[in-house]
Write a protein that holds these residues in place. Sequence first.
Motif, PDB file in Angstrom:
ATOM      1  N   ASN A  32     -29.209  26.645 -16.628  1.00 42.32           N
ATOM      2  CA  ASN A  32     -29.028  26.644 -15.175  1.00 42.32           C
ATOM      3  C   ASN A  32     -28.031  25.576 -14.723  1.00 42.32           C
ATOM      4  O   ASN A  32     -27.207  25.818 -13.830  1.00 42.32           O
ATOM      5  CB  ASN A  32     -30.377  26.409 -14.480  1.00 42.32           C
ATOM      6  CG  ASN A  32     -31.327  27.578 -14.658  1.00 42.32           C
ATOM      7  OD1 ASN A  32     -30.904  28.707 -14.877  1.00 42.32           O
ATOM      8  ND2 ASN A  32     -32.623  27.311 -14.576  1.00 42.32           N
ATOM      9  N   VAL A  33     -28.105  24.395 -15.326  1.00 38.98           N
ATOM     10  CA  VAL A  33     -27.197  23.311 -14.952  1.00 38.98           C
ATOM     11  C   VAL A  33     -25.767  23.672 -15.331  1.00 38.98           C
ATOM     12  O   VAL A  33     -24.833  23.483 -14.541  1.00 38.98           O
ATOM     13  CB  VAL A  33     -27.616  21.991 -15.627  1.00 38.98           C
ATOM     14  CG1 VAL A  33     -26.541  20.918 -15.435  1.00 38.98           C
ATOM     15  CG2 VAL A  33     -28.946  21.506 -15.065  1.00 38.98           C
ATOM     16  N   MET A  34     -25.576  24.203 -16.535  1.00 43.98           N
ATOM     17  CA  MET A  34     -24.227  24.548 -16.969  1.00 43.98           C
ATOM     18  C   MET A  34     -23.638  25.674 -16.123  1.00 43.98           C
ATOM     19  O   MET A  34     -22.440  25.695 -15.852  1.00 43.98           O
ATOM     20  CB  MET A  34     -24.239  24.921 -18.454  1.00 43.98           C
ATOM     21  CG  MET A  34     -24.497  23.728 -19.374  1.00 43.98           C
ATOM     22  SD  MET A  34     -24.234  24.090 -21.137  1.00 43.98           S
ATOM     23  CE  MET A  34     -25.524  25.298 -21.437  1.00 43.98           C
ATOM     24  N   GLN A  35     -24.481  26.609 -15.688  1.00 43.30           N
ATOM     25  CA  GLN A  35     -23.989  27.718 -14.876  1.00 43.30           C
ATOM     26  C   GLN A  35     -23.699  27.283 -13.440  1.00 43.30           C
ATOM     27  O   GLN A  35     -22.714  27.721 -12.838  1.00 43.30           O
ATOM     28  CB  GLN A  35     -25.014  28.859 -14.888  1.00 43.30           C
ATOM     29  CG  GLN A  35     -25.100  29.572 -16.234  1.00 43.30           C
ATOM     30  CD  GLN A  35     -26.263  30.558 -16.309  1.00 43.30           C
ATOM     31  OE1 GLN A  35     -26.930  30.827 -15.310  1.00 43.30           O
ATOM     32  NE2 GLN A  35     -26.510  31.083 -17.496  1.00 43.30           N
ATOM     33  N   SER A  36     -24.548  26.420 -12.891  1.00 48.58           N
ATOM     34  CA  SER A  36     -24.372  25.995 -11.500  1.00 48.58           C
ATOM     35  C   SER A  36     -23.344  24.872 -11.362  1.00 48.58           C
ATOM     36  O   SER A  36     -22.746  24.691 -10.295  1.00 48.58           O
ATOM     37  CB  SER A  36     -25.704  25.518 -10.918  1.00 48.58           C
ATOM     38  OG  SER A  36     -26.121  24.301 -11.526  1.00 48.58           O
ATOM     39  N   GLY A  37     -23.153  24.106 -12.446  1.00 46.46           N
ATOM     40  CA  GLY A  37     -22.250  22.965 -12.387  1.00 46.46           C
ATOM     41  C   GLY A  37     -22.831  21.777 -11.655  1.00 46.46           C
ATOM     42  O   GLY A  37     -22.098  20.848 -11.285  1.00 46.46           O
ATOM     43  N   VAL A  38     -24.165  21.776 -11.456  1.00 46.61           N
ATOM     44  CA  VAL A  38     -24.831  20.685 -10.737  1.00 46.61           C
ATOM     45  C   VAL A  38     -26.067  20.238 -11.511  1.00 46.61           C
ATOM     46  O   VAL A  38     -26.901  21.070 -11.890  1.00 46.61           O
ATOM     47  CB  VAL A  38     -25.255  21.115  -9.318  1.00 46.61           C
ATOM     48  CG1 VAL A  38     -26.003  19.983  -8.612  1.00 46.61           C
ATOM     49  CG2 VAL A  38     -24.042  21.528  -8.499  1.00 46.61           C
ATOM     50  N   LEU A  39     -26.177  18.938 -11.755  1.00 46.28           N
ATOM     51  CA  LEU A  39     -27.369  18.344 -12.352  1.00 46.28           C
ATOM     52  C   LEU A  39     -28.137  17.628 -11.245  1.00 46.28           C
ATOM     53  O   LEU A  39     -27.677  16.632 -10.697  1.00 46.28           O
ATOM     54  CB  LEU A  39     -26.987  17.344 -13.450  1.00 46.28           C
ATOM     55  CG  LEU A  39     -28.149  16.543 -14.065  1.00 46.28           C
ATOM     56  CD1 LEU A  39     -29.037  17.465 -14.902  1.00 46.28           C
ATOM     57  CD2 LEU A  39     -27.619  15.391 -14.932  1.00 46.28           C
ATOM     58  N   GLN A  68     -24.564  10.216 -14.376  1.00 42.18           N
ATOM     59  CA  GLN A  68     -23.193  10.720 -14.235  1.00 42.18           C
ATOM     60  C   GLN A  68     -22.633  11.116 -15.595  1.00 42.18           C
ATOM     61  O   GLN A  68     -21.965  12.150 -15.746  1.00 42.18           O
ATOM     62  CB  GLN A  68     -22.312   9.635 -13.604  1.00 42.18           C
ATOM     63  CG  GLN A  68     -22.701   9.219 -12.199  1.00 42.18           C
ATOM     64  CD  GLN A  68     -22.144  10.141 -11.117  1.00 42.18           C
ATOM     65  OE1 GLN A  68     -21.496  11.143 -11.396  1.00 42.18           O
ATOM     66  NE2 GLN A  68     -22.408   9.796  -9.875  1.00 42.18           N
ATOM     67  N   SER A  69     -22.898  10.285 -16.605  1.00 40.86           N
ATOM     68  CA  SER A  69     -22.418  10.563 -17.952  1.00 40.86           C
ATOM     69  C   SER A  69     -23.047  11.841 -18.507  1.00 40.86           C
ATOM     70  O   SER A  69     -22.361  12.674 -19.119  1.00 40.86           O
ATOM     71  CB  SER A  69     -22.732   9.379 -18.871  1.00 40.86           C
ATOM     72  OG  SER A  69     -22.471   9.691 -20.222  1.00 40.86           O
ATOM     73  N   LEU A  70     -24.340  11.995 -18.298  1.00 41.70           N
ATOM     74  CA  LEU A  70     -25.030  13.204 -18.757  1.00 41.70           C
ATOM     75  C   LEU A  70     -24.466  14.442 -18.080  1.00 41.70           C
ATOM     76  O   LEU A  70     -24.229  15.467 -18.729  1.00 41.70           O
ATOM     77  CB  LEU A  70     -26.531  13.080 -18.479  1.00 41.70           C
ATOM     78  CG  LEU A  70     -27.379  14.323 -18.762  1.00 41.70           C
ATOM     79  CD1 LEU A  70     -27.287  14.740 -20.229  1.00 41.70           C
ATOM     80  CD2 LEU A  70     -28.834  14.090 -18.361  1.00 41.70           C
ATOM     81  N   ALA A  71     -24.251  14.346 -16.783  1.00 42.61           N
ATOM     82  CA  ALA A  71     -23.691  15.485 -16.050  1.00 42.61           C
ATOM     83  C   ALA A  71     -22.322  15.873 -16.609  1.00 42.61           C
ATOM     84  O   ALA A  71     -22.020  17.066 -16.791  1.00 42.61           O
ATOM     85  CB  ALA A  71     -23.582  15.154 -14.559  1.00 42.61           C
ATOM     86  N   THR A  72     -21.498  14.878 -16.907  1.00 46.75           N
ATOM     87  CA  THR A  72     -20.178  15.152 -17.482  1.00 46.75           C
ATOM     88  C   THR A  72     -20.306  15.874 -18.813  1.00 46.75           C
ATOM     89  O   THR A  72     -19.561  16.820 -19.104  1.00 46.75           O
ATOM     90  CB  THR A  72     -19.396  13.836 -17.665  1.00 46.75           C
ATOM     91  OG1 THR A  72     -19.201  13.224 -16.385  1.00 46.75           O
ATOM     92  CG2 THR A  72     -18.038  14.098 -18.299  1.00 46.75           C
ATOM     93  N   ALA A  73     -21.264  15.446 -19.637  1.00 52.58           N
ATOM     94  CA  ALA A  73     -21.485  16.092 -20.936  1.00 52.58           C
ATOM     95  C   ALA A  73     -21.913  17.548 -20.767  1.00 52.58           C
ATOM     96  O   ALA A  73     -21.680  18.375 -21.651  1.00 52.58           O
ATOM     97  CB  ALA A  73     -22.535  15.316 -21.726  1.00 52.58           C
ATOM     98  N   LEU A  74     -22.524  17.860 -19.633  1.00 53.30           N
ATOM     99  CA  LEU A  74     -22.977  19.220 -19.350  1.00 53.30           C
ATOM    100  C   LEU A  74     -21.910  20.051 -18.623  1.00 53.30           C
ATOM    101  O   LEU A  74     -22.147  21.217 -18.306  1.00 53.30           O
ATOM    102  CB  LEU A  74     -24.247  19.170 -18.491  1.00 53.30           C
ATOM    103  CG  LEU A  74     -25.525  18.730 -19.208  1.00 53.30           C
ATOM    104  CD1 LEU A  74     -26.586  18.336 -18.187  1.00 53.30           C
ATOM    105  CD2 LEU A  74     -26.037  19.842 -20.110  1.00 53.30           C
ATOM    106  N   GLY A  75     -20.758  19.416 -18.340  1.00 56.54           N
ATOM    107  CA  GLY A  75     -19.731  20.100 -17.570  1.00 56.54           C
ATOM    108  C   GLY A  75     -20.140  20.283 -16.124  1.00 56.54           C
ATOM    109  O   GLY A  75     -19.787  21.276 -15.485  1.00 56.54           O
ATOM    110  N   ALA A  76     -20.911  19.307 -15.613  1.00 56.49           N
ATOM    111  CA  ALA A  76     -21.446  19.418 -14.260  1.00 56.49           C
ATOM    112  C   ALA A  76     -21.218  18.123 -13.486  1.00 56.49           C
ATOM    113  O   ALA A  76     -20.694  17.140 -14.020  1.00 56.49           O
ATOM    114  CB  ALA A  76     -22.944  19.738 -14.315  1.00 56.49           C
ATOM    115  N   LYS A  77     -21.616  18.128 -12.221  1.00 54.52           N
ATOM    116  CA  LYS A  77     -21.623  16.939 -11.389  1.00 54.52           C
ATOM    117  C   LYS A  77     -23.068  16.607 -11.045  1.00 54.52           C
ATOM    118  O   LYS A  77     -23.896  17.502 -10.875  1.00 54.52           O
ATOM    119  CB  LYS A  77     -20.817  17.161 -10.106  1.00 54.52           C
ATOM    120  CG  LYS A  77     -19.327  17.367 -10.339  1.00 54.52           C
ATOM    121  CD  LYS A  77     -18.587  17.529  -9.014  1.00 54.52           C
ATOM    122  CE  LYS A  77     -17.089  17.693  -9.244  1.00 54.52           C
ATOM    123  NZ  LYS A  77     -16.342  17.854  -7.965  1.00 54.52           N
ATOM    124  N   VAL A  78     -23.370  15.326 -10.937  1.00 47.20           N
ATOM    125  CA  VAL A  78     -24.736  14.936 -10.620  1.00 47.20           C
ATOM    126  C   VAL A  78     -24.951  14.973  -9.113  1.00 47.20           C
ATOM    127  O   VAL A  78     -24.072  14.596  -8.325  1.00 47.20           O
ATOM    128  CB  VAL A  78     -25.063  13.534 -11.185  1.00 47.20           C
ATOM    129  CG1 VAL A  78     -24.237  12.450 -10.508  1.00 47.20           C
ATOM    130  CG2 VAL A  78     -26.555  13.236 -11.047  1.00 47.20           C
TER     131      VAL A  78
END
Length: 260
Positions: A32-39, A68-78
């Motif tokens: 869900n996070v990778m698809q939405s781009g939001v953590l 923020q770092s985790l979100a970047t690793a997921l290709g998302a924004k926190v």
Amino acid sequence: MQTSLRKTAAALALTVGSALCAQAQTPSTLDNVMQSGVLRACTPGDYKPFSFLRADGVFEGIDADLAQSLATALGAKVSFVKTSWANLMPDMLAGKCDIGVGGISVTTERQKKAFFSTAYMVNGKTPIVRCADVTKFQTLADIDKPGVRAIANPGGSNEKFAKTNYKQATLTIHPENLTIFDEVLQGRADIFVTEAAEALVQQKLKPGLCAVNPDKPLQYGEMAYLLPRGDVAMKAFVDQWLHLAQVTGEYQRTADKWLR
């Protein structure tokens, strides 16, 4: 009889297979996070040095940076979701969070309802008092005495520690974590027991307050990230990201930035 048993076994196998298939098809939080781009990171935002909500609406601290770092690793924004310690678990269970951050203590009570990441910090319960009173509060027995005015913030492990261990001291539950240290500094309370990292930061921010034996806490504790219960894929990703952050030095650089 054998025909009946075979039919029952076949029906059971079909039911189990269907359940496993449905489970496999259910998207994980990771998907869900990778698809939405939001953590979505739930955090109380009142706990230096982990997560603190500034007056301008920006969250800062160790866990704010690492989220923020985790979100970047997921290709998302926190996207930080402001919560409170009392509402952190209800918000997680209600699906408002993909992860909980901000100096969360690992407890078995929380483990019953959610997953934890691998622990990233050992951070035991440590008293903070007026510096003139350090010698008076060296042990739990020193704290739990008639006439001692203890204070704690609601909804988290600090409140649980206080209510579990104080039988004779007078305990006040102070609703505002940001001002609880001023209660001790101004003499309206004698002692607050929190995690060692927070006690060390607050003694720098508020001259006159001192952490008591932060290297020898009253109770062992660990910090970790709160994750949706049963979501193995999300936990595996967060654990691997955290492992890499530690071995590459990213985690230590981030911690040093806020603990120095």
